[in-house]
Design an enzyme around this catalytic site. Structure first.
Site, short mmCIF file in Angstrom:
data_model
loop_
_atom_site.label_atom_id
_atom_site.label_comp_id
_atom_site.label_asym_id
_atom_site.label_seq_id
_atom_site.Cartn_x
_atom_site.Cartn_y
_atom_site.Cartn_z
N ALA A 178 -39.78 41.57 -22.61
CA ALA A 178 -38.69 42.42 -23.10
C ALA A 178 -37.90 43.19 -22.05
CB ALA A 178 -39.22 43.39 -24.14
N ALA A 179 -38.48 43.49 -20.87
CA ALA A 179 -37.77 44.36 -19.92
C ALA A 179 -36.62 43.61 -19.25
CB ALA A 179 -38.75 44.87 -18.86
N PRO A 180 -35.50 44.31 -18.97
CA PRO A 180 -35.30 45.75 -19.13
C PRO A 180 -34.85 46.21 -20.51
CG PRO A 180 -33.42 44.76 -18.02
CD PRO A 180 -34.41 43.65 -18.22
N GLY A 237 -32.35 44.38 -22.77
CA GLY A 237 -31.08 43.93 -23.33
C GLY A 237 -31.26 43.40 -24.75
N ARG A 295 -41.62 47.67 -14.88
CA ARG A 295 -40.49 47.21 -15.71
C ARG A 295 -40.63 47.73 -17.15
NH1 ARG A 295 -37.24 43.15 -13.99
NH2 ARG A 295 -37.12 42.12 -16.00
N CYS A 317 -32.58 31.91 -18.92
CA CYS A 317 -31.29 31.96 -18.23
C CYS A 317 -31.27 30.89 -17.14
CB CYS A 317 -31.00 33.35 -17.69
SG CYS A 317 -32.22 33.92 -16.50
N1 SAM Z 1 -35.52 40.06 -22.45
C1 SAM Z 1 -35.09 40.81 -21.29
C2 SAM Z 1 -33.72 41.37 -21.53
O1 SAM Z 1 -32.98 40.80 -22.35
O2 SAM Z 1 -33.37 42.41 -20.94
C3 SAM Z 1 -35.19 39.98 -20.03
C4 SAM Z 1 -36.54 39.36 -19.81
S1 SAM Z 1 -36.77 38.53 -18.30
C5 SAM Z 1 -35.83 37.09 -18.52
C6 SAM Z 1 -38.40 37.97 -18.42
C7 SAM Z 1 -39.48 39.02 -18.39
O3 SAM Z 1 -40.74 38.37 -18.53
C8 SAM Z 1 -39.54 39.83 -17.11
O4 SAM Z 1 -39.38 41.20 -17.39
C9 SAM Z 1 -40.93 39.55 -16.55
O5 SAM Z 1 -41.55 40.68 -15.97
C10 SAM Z 1 -41.70 39.09 -17.77
N2 SAM Z 1 -42.85 38.21 -17.43
C11 SAM Z 1 -43.21 37.73 -16.23
N3 SAM Z 1 -44.33 37.01 -16.32
C12 SAM Z 1 -44.72 37.04 -17.59
C13 SAM Z 1 -45.82 36.50 -18.30
N4 SAM Z 1 -46.74 35.75 -17.71
N5 SAM Z 1 -45.90 36.77 -19.59
C14 SAM Z 1 -44.97 37.53 -20.21
N6 SAM Z 1 -43.91 38.05 -19.58
C15 SAM Z 1 -43.77 37.81 -18.30
#
Ligand code: SAM
Length: 454
Positions: free
Chosen positions: A107-109, A111, A135, A227
């Site tokens: 979910a981070a950050p 959006g 994050r 993305c």
């Molecule tokens: N949904 C967010 C938004 O719209 O602002 C962006 C999310 S970003 C594409 C993907 C996120 O997945 C990152 O914050 C990252 O830290 C997290 N992530 C990394 N490894 C992960 C894992 N093994 N399981 C779950 N989340 C993970």
């Protein structure tokens, strides 16, 4: 420079001409867009004369990138700066999200979390999970600012969320990916790209999707997004999901797309897919897919055993003091967690309590504050809560340099304020609290959110 293997792959996939057009578009200036917070628009809509993002009810394209950090409406949570393509997940769900229990697994950050929070409405709940602690704190700050009180922020591995088996109506996986769609907006992402990383991302996406599928109710909707343009992580992840759970996957409702939006629609078996290519759509590279879990998928709802109980009921006097600060106290329940009182919509109170009995919940509902001698010392998040009762305390409007001073957590003059706690507003929008004691003003703006530039 774009990675040469990326250019080779994308041309092999899209054909030379279209691949070249895509690569060229990655060297142009990215569009700027925001998504407005309908609960905070008041009488004046920011960015009133701008073009709408066609697939997003509250999305707007801006002609240029303003200094968002110097805009009080930004700090008040009146809008979120969000890339246009990614707002499409809202179009996939639309009104079907209202009142639902939604899991945003990555979910981070925030959006998409803030978008789901708007769609879920007062009686829905968004569980916004982020694996990375730092994050997750940023996510919690953005959730506080958005101010709807219907989000619980958790910081756990996806497998822990899967222990809430068949518990969610909607599960969204916005997966960590190779980020090819960010090559334009964030040129540093080009350096991090490699074919090895694509394979690692794909394996991680499979694990996250396994957890997501377990957490989803029969009849519920899975939204998968990345993305990146990379097939292995996009359609490939969907194909592998079908290999594992094929007989449980059925078609989701259609999200209508106009031809002029330029979205490339497709399908993998029963799963509809949507590709955003920046030479065709006004937005960054993005991929989304929607699937439904068969209503007769079997299994049953399960939650993990409670490990601890963190929620205590406030006594009668405390409950009355808390009720004074919100617009609809009869629809809320309050809880004391540690030394801080929180407010929840009654419809979601039990669900949040259940979550916090076994997961690392780092923020939920609205943190209201602490009570001393029968009076609430409010927390910043209460100022930004859309359900704050405005006549619970005096308020003073600040503008211009004085408002910026407040947002920098610097000294402000006492004259605009009444004795005691005051709400500070920018036009009609609350931005925080101060406490006036005689000629002194205690600026209660949180350190972590203050604006740092001069
Ligand atoms: N949904 C967010 C938004 O719209 O602002 C962006 C999310 S970003 C594409 C993907 C996120 O997945 C990152 O914050 C990252 O830290 C997290 N992530 C990394 N490894 C992960 C894992 N093994 N399981 C779950 N989340 C993970």
């Amino acid at each position: 420079m774009l990675p040469s293997e990326f250019i080779r792959n994308i041309k092999a996939e899209l054909g030379d001409a279209e691949g070249a057009a895509l690569c060229e578009s990655l060297e142009t200036t990215p569009p700027v867009s925001v998504r407005l917070n309908p609960r905070k628009l008041g009488c004046r809509e920011p960015f009133a004369d701008t073009r709408p993002v066609p697939w997003s009810l509250h999305g707007r394209y801006l002609d240029r990138r303003p200094a968002f950090t110097l805009d009080a409406a930004f700090h008040a949570g009146a809008y979120y700066v969000q890339e246009a393509s990614s707002q499409f997940v809202g179009h996939l769900l639309g009104e079907s999200a209202e009142g639902r229990r939604i899991l945003d697994m990555c979910a981070a950050p925030g959006g998409k979390t803030t978008l789901y929070s708007t769609l879920a409405g007062d009686d829905g709940l968004v569980v916004a999970n982020e694996i990375d602690r730092r994050r997750a704190q940023t996510l919690a700050d953005n959730v506080r600012k958005w101010g709807l009180g219907n989000v619980a922020v958790t910081c756990n591995e996806p497998s822990r969320l899967a222990e809430f088996e068949q518990w969610f109506d909607i599960v969204a996986v916005d997966a960590p990916c190779s980020g090819e769609g960010m090559f334009r907006k964030d040129p540093a992402s080009r350096e991090e790209w490699s074919e090895g990383n694509v394979r690692l991302c794909a394996a991680r996406q499979d694990e996250i999707l396994d957890a997501a599928w377990r957490a989803l109710k029969p009849g519920g909707i899975l939204i998968y997004s990345t993305c990146t343009f990379n097939r292995t992580e996009d359609e490939g992840s969907v194909e592998r999901l079908l290999d594992r759970f094929g007989e449980e996957v059925v078609e989701a409702d259609t999200a209508e797309c106009e031809a002029e939006w330029g979205i490339v629609e497709g399908r993998v078996g029963p799963v509809r897919t949507y590709r955003f290519l920046p030479h065709r759509t006004v937005g960054e590279g993005f991929f989304a897919a929607a699937a439904r879990k068969a209503p007769d998928a079997g299994g049953r709802t399960r939650t993990p055993k409670s490990r601890r109980s963190l929620f205590a009921n406030p006594d009668r006097a405390a409950a009355a003091e808390l009720a004074r600060w919100v617009n609809e106290p009869e629809k809320m329940r309050f809880a004391l967690v540690g030394d801080t009182f929180y407010g929840y919509r009654a419809a979601q109170y039990d669900a949040v309590r259940t979550l916090s009995e076994s997961l690392a919940v780092i923020y939920s509902g609205v943190a209201m504050g602490q009570i001393f001698k029968g009076r609430l010392r409010p927390e910043h998040s209460l100022a930004l809560y859309a359900g704050l009762r405005r006549d619970a305390l005096p308020s003073a409007e600040l503008a211009g340099e004085e408002l910026l001073q407040y947002l920098r957590k610097a000294e402000v003059r006492p004259e605009p304020f009444a004795e005691g706690i005051n709400l500070v507003t920018a036009g009609p929008l609350p931005v925080g609290f101060v406490k006036r004691i005689g000629n002194r003003v205690n600026n209660m703006y949180p350190n972590s959110m203050r604006i740092m530039n001069k």
